[in-house]
Design an enzyme around this catalytic site. Structure first.
Site, PDB file in Angstrom:
ATOM      1  N   HIS A   1       0.854  -1.091  -0.030  1.00 34.88           N
ATOM      2  CA  HIS A   1      -0.023  -0.080  -0.110  1.00 34.88           C
ATOM      3  C   HIS A   1       0.883   1.137   0.051  1.00 34.88           C
ATOM      4  O   HIS A   1       0.614   2.063  -0.826  1.00 34.88           O
ATOM      5  CB  HIS A   1      -1.100   0.067   1.237  1.00 34.88           C
ATOM      6  CG  HIS A   1      -1.829   1.243   1.318  1.00 34.88           C
ATOM      7  ND1 HIS A   1      -3.115   1.085   1.141  1.00 34.88           N
ATOM      8  CD2 HIS A   1      -1.603   2.526   1.876  1.00 34.88           C
ATOM      9  CE1 HIS A   1      -3.569   2.329   1.080  1.00 34.88           C
ATOM     10  NE2 HIS A   1      -2.680   3.077   1.787  1.00 34.88           N
ATOM     11  N   GLU A   2       2.057   1.487   0.846  1.00 34.20           N
ATOM     12  CA  GLU A   2       2.668   2.675   0.912  1.00 34.20           C
ATOM     13  C   GLU A   2       3.484   2.755  -0.226  1.00 34.20           C
ATOM     14  O   GLU A   2       3.789   3.957  -0.529  1.00 34.20           O
ATOM     15  CB  GLU A   2       3.336   2.578   2.393  1.00 34.20           C
ATOM     16  CG  GLU A   2       2.608   2.493   3.435  1.00 34.20           C
ATOM     17  CD  GLU A   2       1.577   3.613   3.627  1.00 34.20           C
ATOM     18  OE1 GLU A   2       1.931   4.718   3.099  1.00 34.20           O
ATOM     19  OE2 GLU A   2       0.649   3.309   4.289  1.00 34.20           O
TER      20      GLU A   2
ATOM     21  N   HIS B   1       1.917   4.472  -3.095  1.00 35.70           N
ATOM     22  CA  HIS B   1       2.010   5.851  -2.580  1.00 35.70           C
ATOM     23  C   HIS B   1       3.274   6.551  -3.002  1.00 35.70           C
ATOM     24  O   HIS B   1       3.430   7.459  -3.606  1.00 35.70           O
ATOM     25  CB  HIS B   1       1.689   6.170  -1.005  1.00 35.70           C
ATOM     26  CG  HIS B   1       0.089   6.038  -0.646  1.00 35.70           C
ATOM     27  ND1 HIS B   1      -0.936   6.558  -1.410  1.00 35.70           N
ATOM     28  CD2 HIS B   1      -0.240   5.468   0.434  1.00 35.70           C
ATOM     29  CE1 HIS B   1      -1.899   6.398  -0.646  1.00 35.70           C
ATOM     30  NE2 HIS B   1      -1.865   5.689   0.173  1.00 35.70           N
TER      31      HIS B   1
END
Length: 444
Positions: free
Chosen positions: A31-32, A35
């Site tokens: 997920h990170e 980003h």
């Protein structure tokens, strides 16, 4: 050797904790990274990429000036971009005011709107991509069954003599012809439970007839996490031979007796590798998706199937990818449907799990094997991606709502309004976490 399957042997709590941390770390890292990498592609500088919170136990600085770190509390993570005041991407007005115009373009608050939106949306999108790729890989690895009613492997059963052989083609069940696997399943569902059923098979050009076990016997193929079966020590391959002293021959009989118990304890006689065991389990109430809603049932918590495994054939890359897409879509839509039914009161709010429930599910799935655990990671990744798209300030979905407001109004919300909404979102999120934690502690 199945290392994950050994977890219970060195302590249930430790095994559950390790499984939970592994699953969460993989999902958070993906997920990170979504980003981070999309932000980098869009020219937004990441100052810190952290896996975990709290004291830093390892860090390094890459050539772009980003600090990559692992922190002591492995229950989340974050990317802190230039101009962020905190891990939730709050605005650091003092720092931004000291930057040049070119440098502001490299912040999450000064970059073009589409660049910021892409970086924010990338986290959940990468979670969905992870799910799709994992499901696709599993389908490629495990393949699929054909529609031919052919026996690949016979499951062990106390009433199963060595009559069937791999490669046997089922011609009829209980007098009903079975030209394909779908016809076999239909005939099996319609047959009355009995100690034995008549079969006809074709083997090496010969037609053979004999009696054997019921086509859908009470054999455990898979255990459901956080279930009476899992907590009661049942295992994959176990055969339930009686319930409260009543002999059972079909999976449907066990299901009906569990449902009619309405939560009363059931005494089970279980056959396992030639040994007979006695187990007492209390069915638990669960809400099951039915396609057009949910159905509440009392369940022991296992699934089964036919007395044999059909042969499997390899899937092409395109078919496997389509399967991965469909599975991810099914999980997302089922989750949304479940949430709506909880909001309307159609099903119990106990379906919401907190960290303890998710950790226990992680341990239960890991104890069943590597493939089951990887499957669970993909399911959880879809759930995390979906949750982060909710329009709650602090979450990615809330930031995207702010961006949509800015696109329509031509300017972002004021700093005062943003701070107020972020505090409101944080309060709501913490309230939901407390509610979910109470479910973990008090729901069966």
């Amino acid at each position: 050797m199945d290392i994950l399957g050994m977890m219970p042997s060195f302590g249930g709590f430790l095994g559950t904790l390790v499984a939970f941390v592994v699953a969460l770390s993989v999902i958070v890292a993906i997920h990170e990274y979504g980003h981070y990498i999309v932000g980098r592609w869009c020219g937004i500088h990441a100052e810190v990429f952290s896996l975990g919170f709290g004291p830093v136990i390892y860090s390094r600085v890459d050539k772009r000036g980003t600090v990559w770190q692992v922190a002591a509390l492995p229950f989340g993570g974050y990317v802190k971009f230039l101009g962020d005041a905190d891990a939730a991407s709050g605005k650091d007005g003092e720092t931004i005011s000291q930057l040049s115009e070119a440098e502001r373009k490299r912040t999450m608050h000064g970059a073009d709107l589409w660049r910021r939106s892409a970086a924010v949306a990338a986290g959940p999108v990468f979670n969905f991509i992870l799910s799709i790729l994992v499901f696709t890989g599993i389908f490629l690895f495990s393949g699929t069954t054909t529609d031919d009613p052919v026996i690949g492997e016979v499951k062990p059963h106390p009433g199963q003599e060595e009559l069937f052989e791999p490669g046997d083609r089922l011609l009829s069940v209980a007098g009903v012809e079975t030209p394909d696997l779908a016809a076999f399943y239909t005939a099996a569902r319609e047959a009355d439970p009995a100690p034995s059923v008549s079969y006809e098979v074709e083997r090496d050009g010969d037609r053979l007839s004999f009696d054997s076990v019921f086509p859908f016997p009470p054999v455990i193929d898979q255990l459901q996490p956080k279930s009476a079966a899992m907590d009661g020590g049942l295992e994959v391959g176990d055969v339930i031979t009686s319930v409260d002293g009543q002999a059972v021959y079909a999976l449907s009989e066990v299901q009906e007796l569990a449902q009619s118990s309405e939560g009363a304890p059931l005494a089970l006689e279980v056959w396992r590798d030639g040994e007979t065991l006695q187990k007492t389990l209390t069915p638990r109430q669960r809400d099951l998706p039915t396609g057009d809603g949910f159905e509440t049932r009392w369940l022991i918590g296992f699934s089964g199937g036919a007395f044999f495994e059909p042969p499997r054939v390899t899937l092409g890359a395109g078919e496997a990818l389509l399967g991965g897409l469909n599975q991810t879509w099914f999980i997302a839509t089922s989750s949304l449907s479940g949430m709506w039914h909880m909001i309307t009161g159609a099903i119990s709010s106990c379906n919401i799990q907190g960290p303890i429930g998710i950790a226990q599910t992680s341990g239960d799935m890991a104890s069943q094997g590597v493939m089951e655990f990887i499957w669970f990671i993909a399911v959880l990744s879809t759930a995390v991606g979906l949750l982060n798209l909710f329009p709650i300030p602090v979450l990615d979905g809330g930031h995207l709502v702010f961006h949509a407001y800015e696109a329509v109004m031509g300017k972002p919300p004021s700093d005062k309004a943003l701070n107020f909404m972020m505090m409101g979102g944080l309060t709501l999120l913490l309230s939901l976490m407390v509610f979910a934690l109470s479910n973990d502690l008090f729901c069966p």
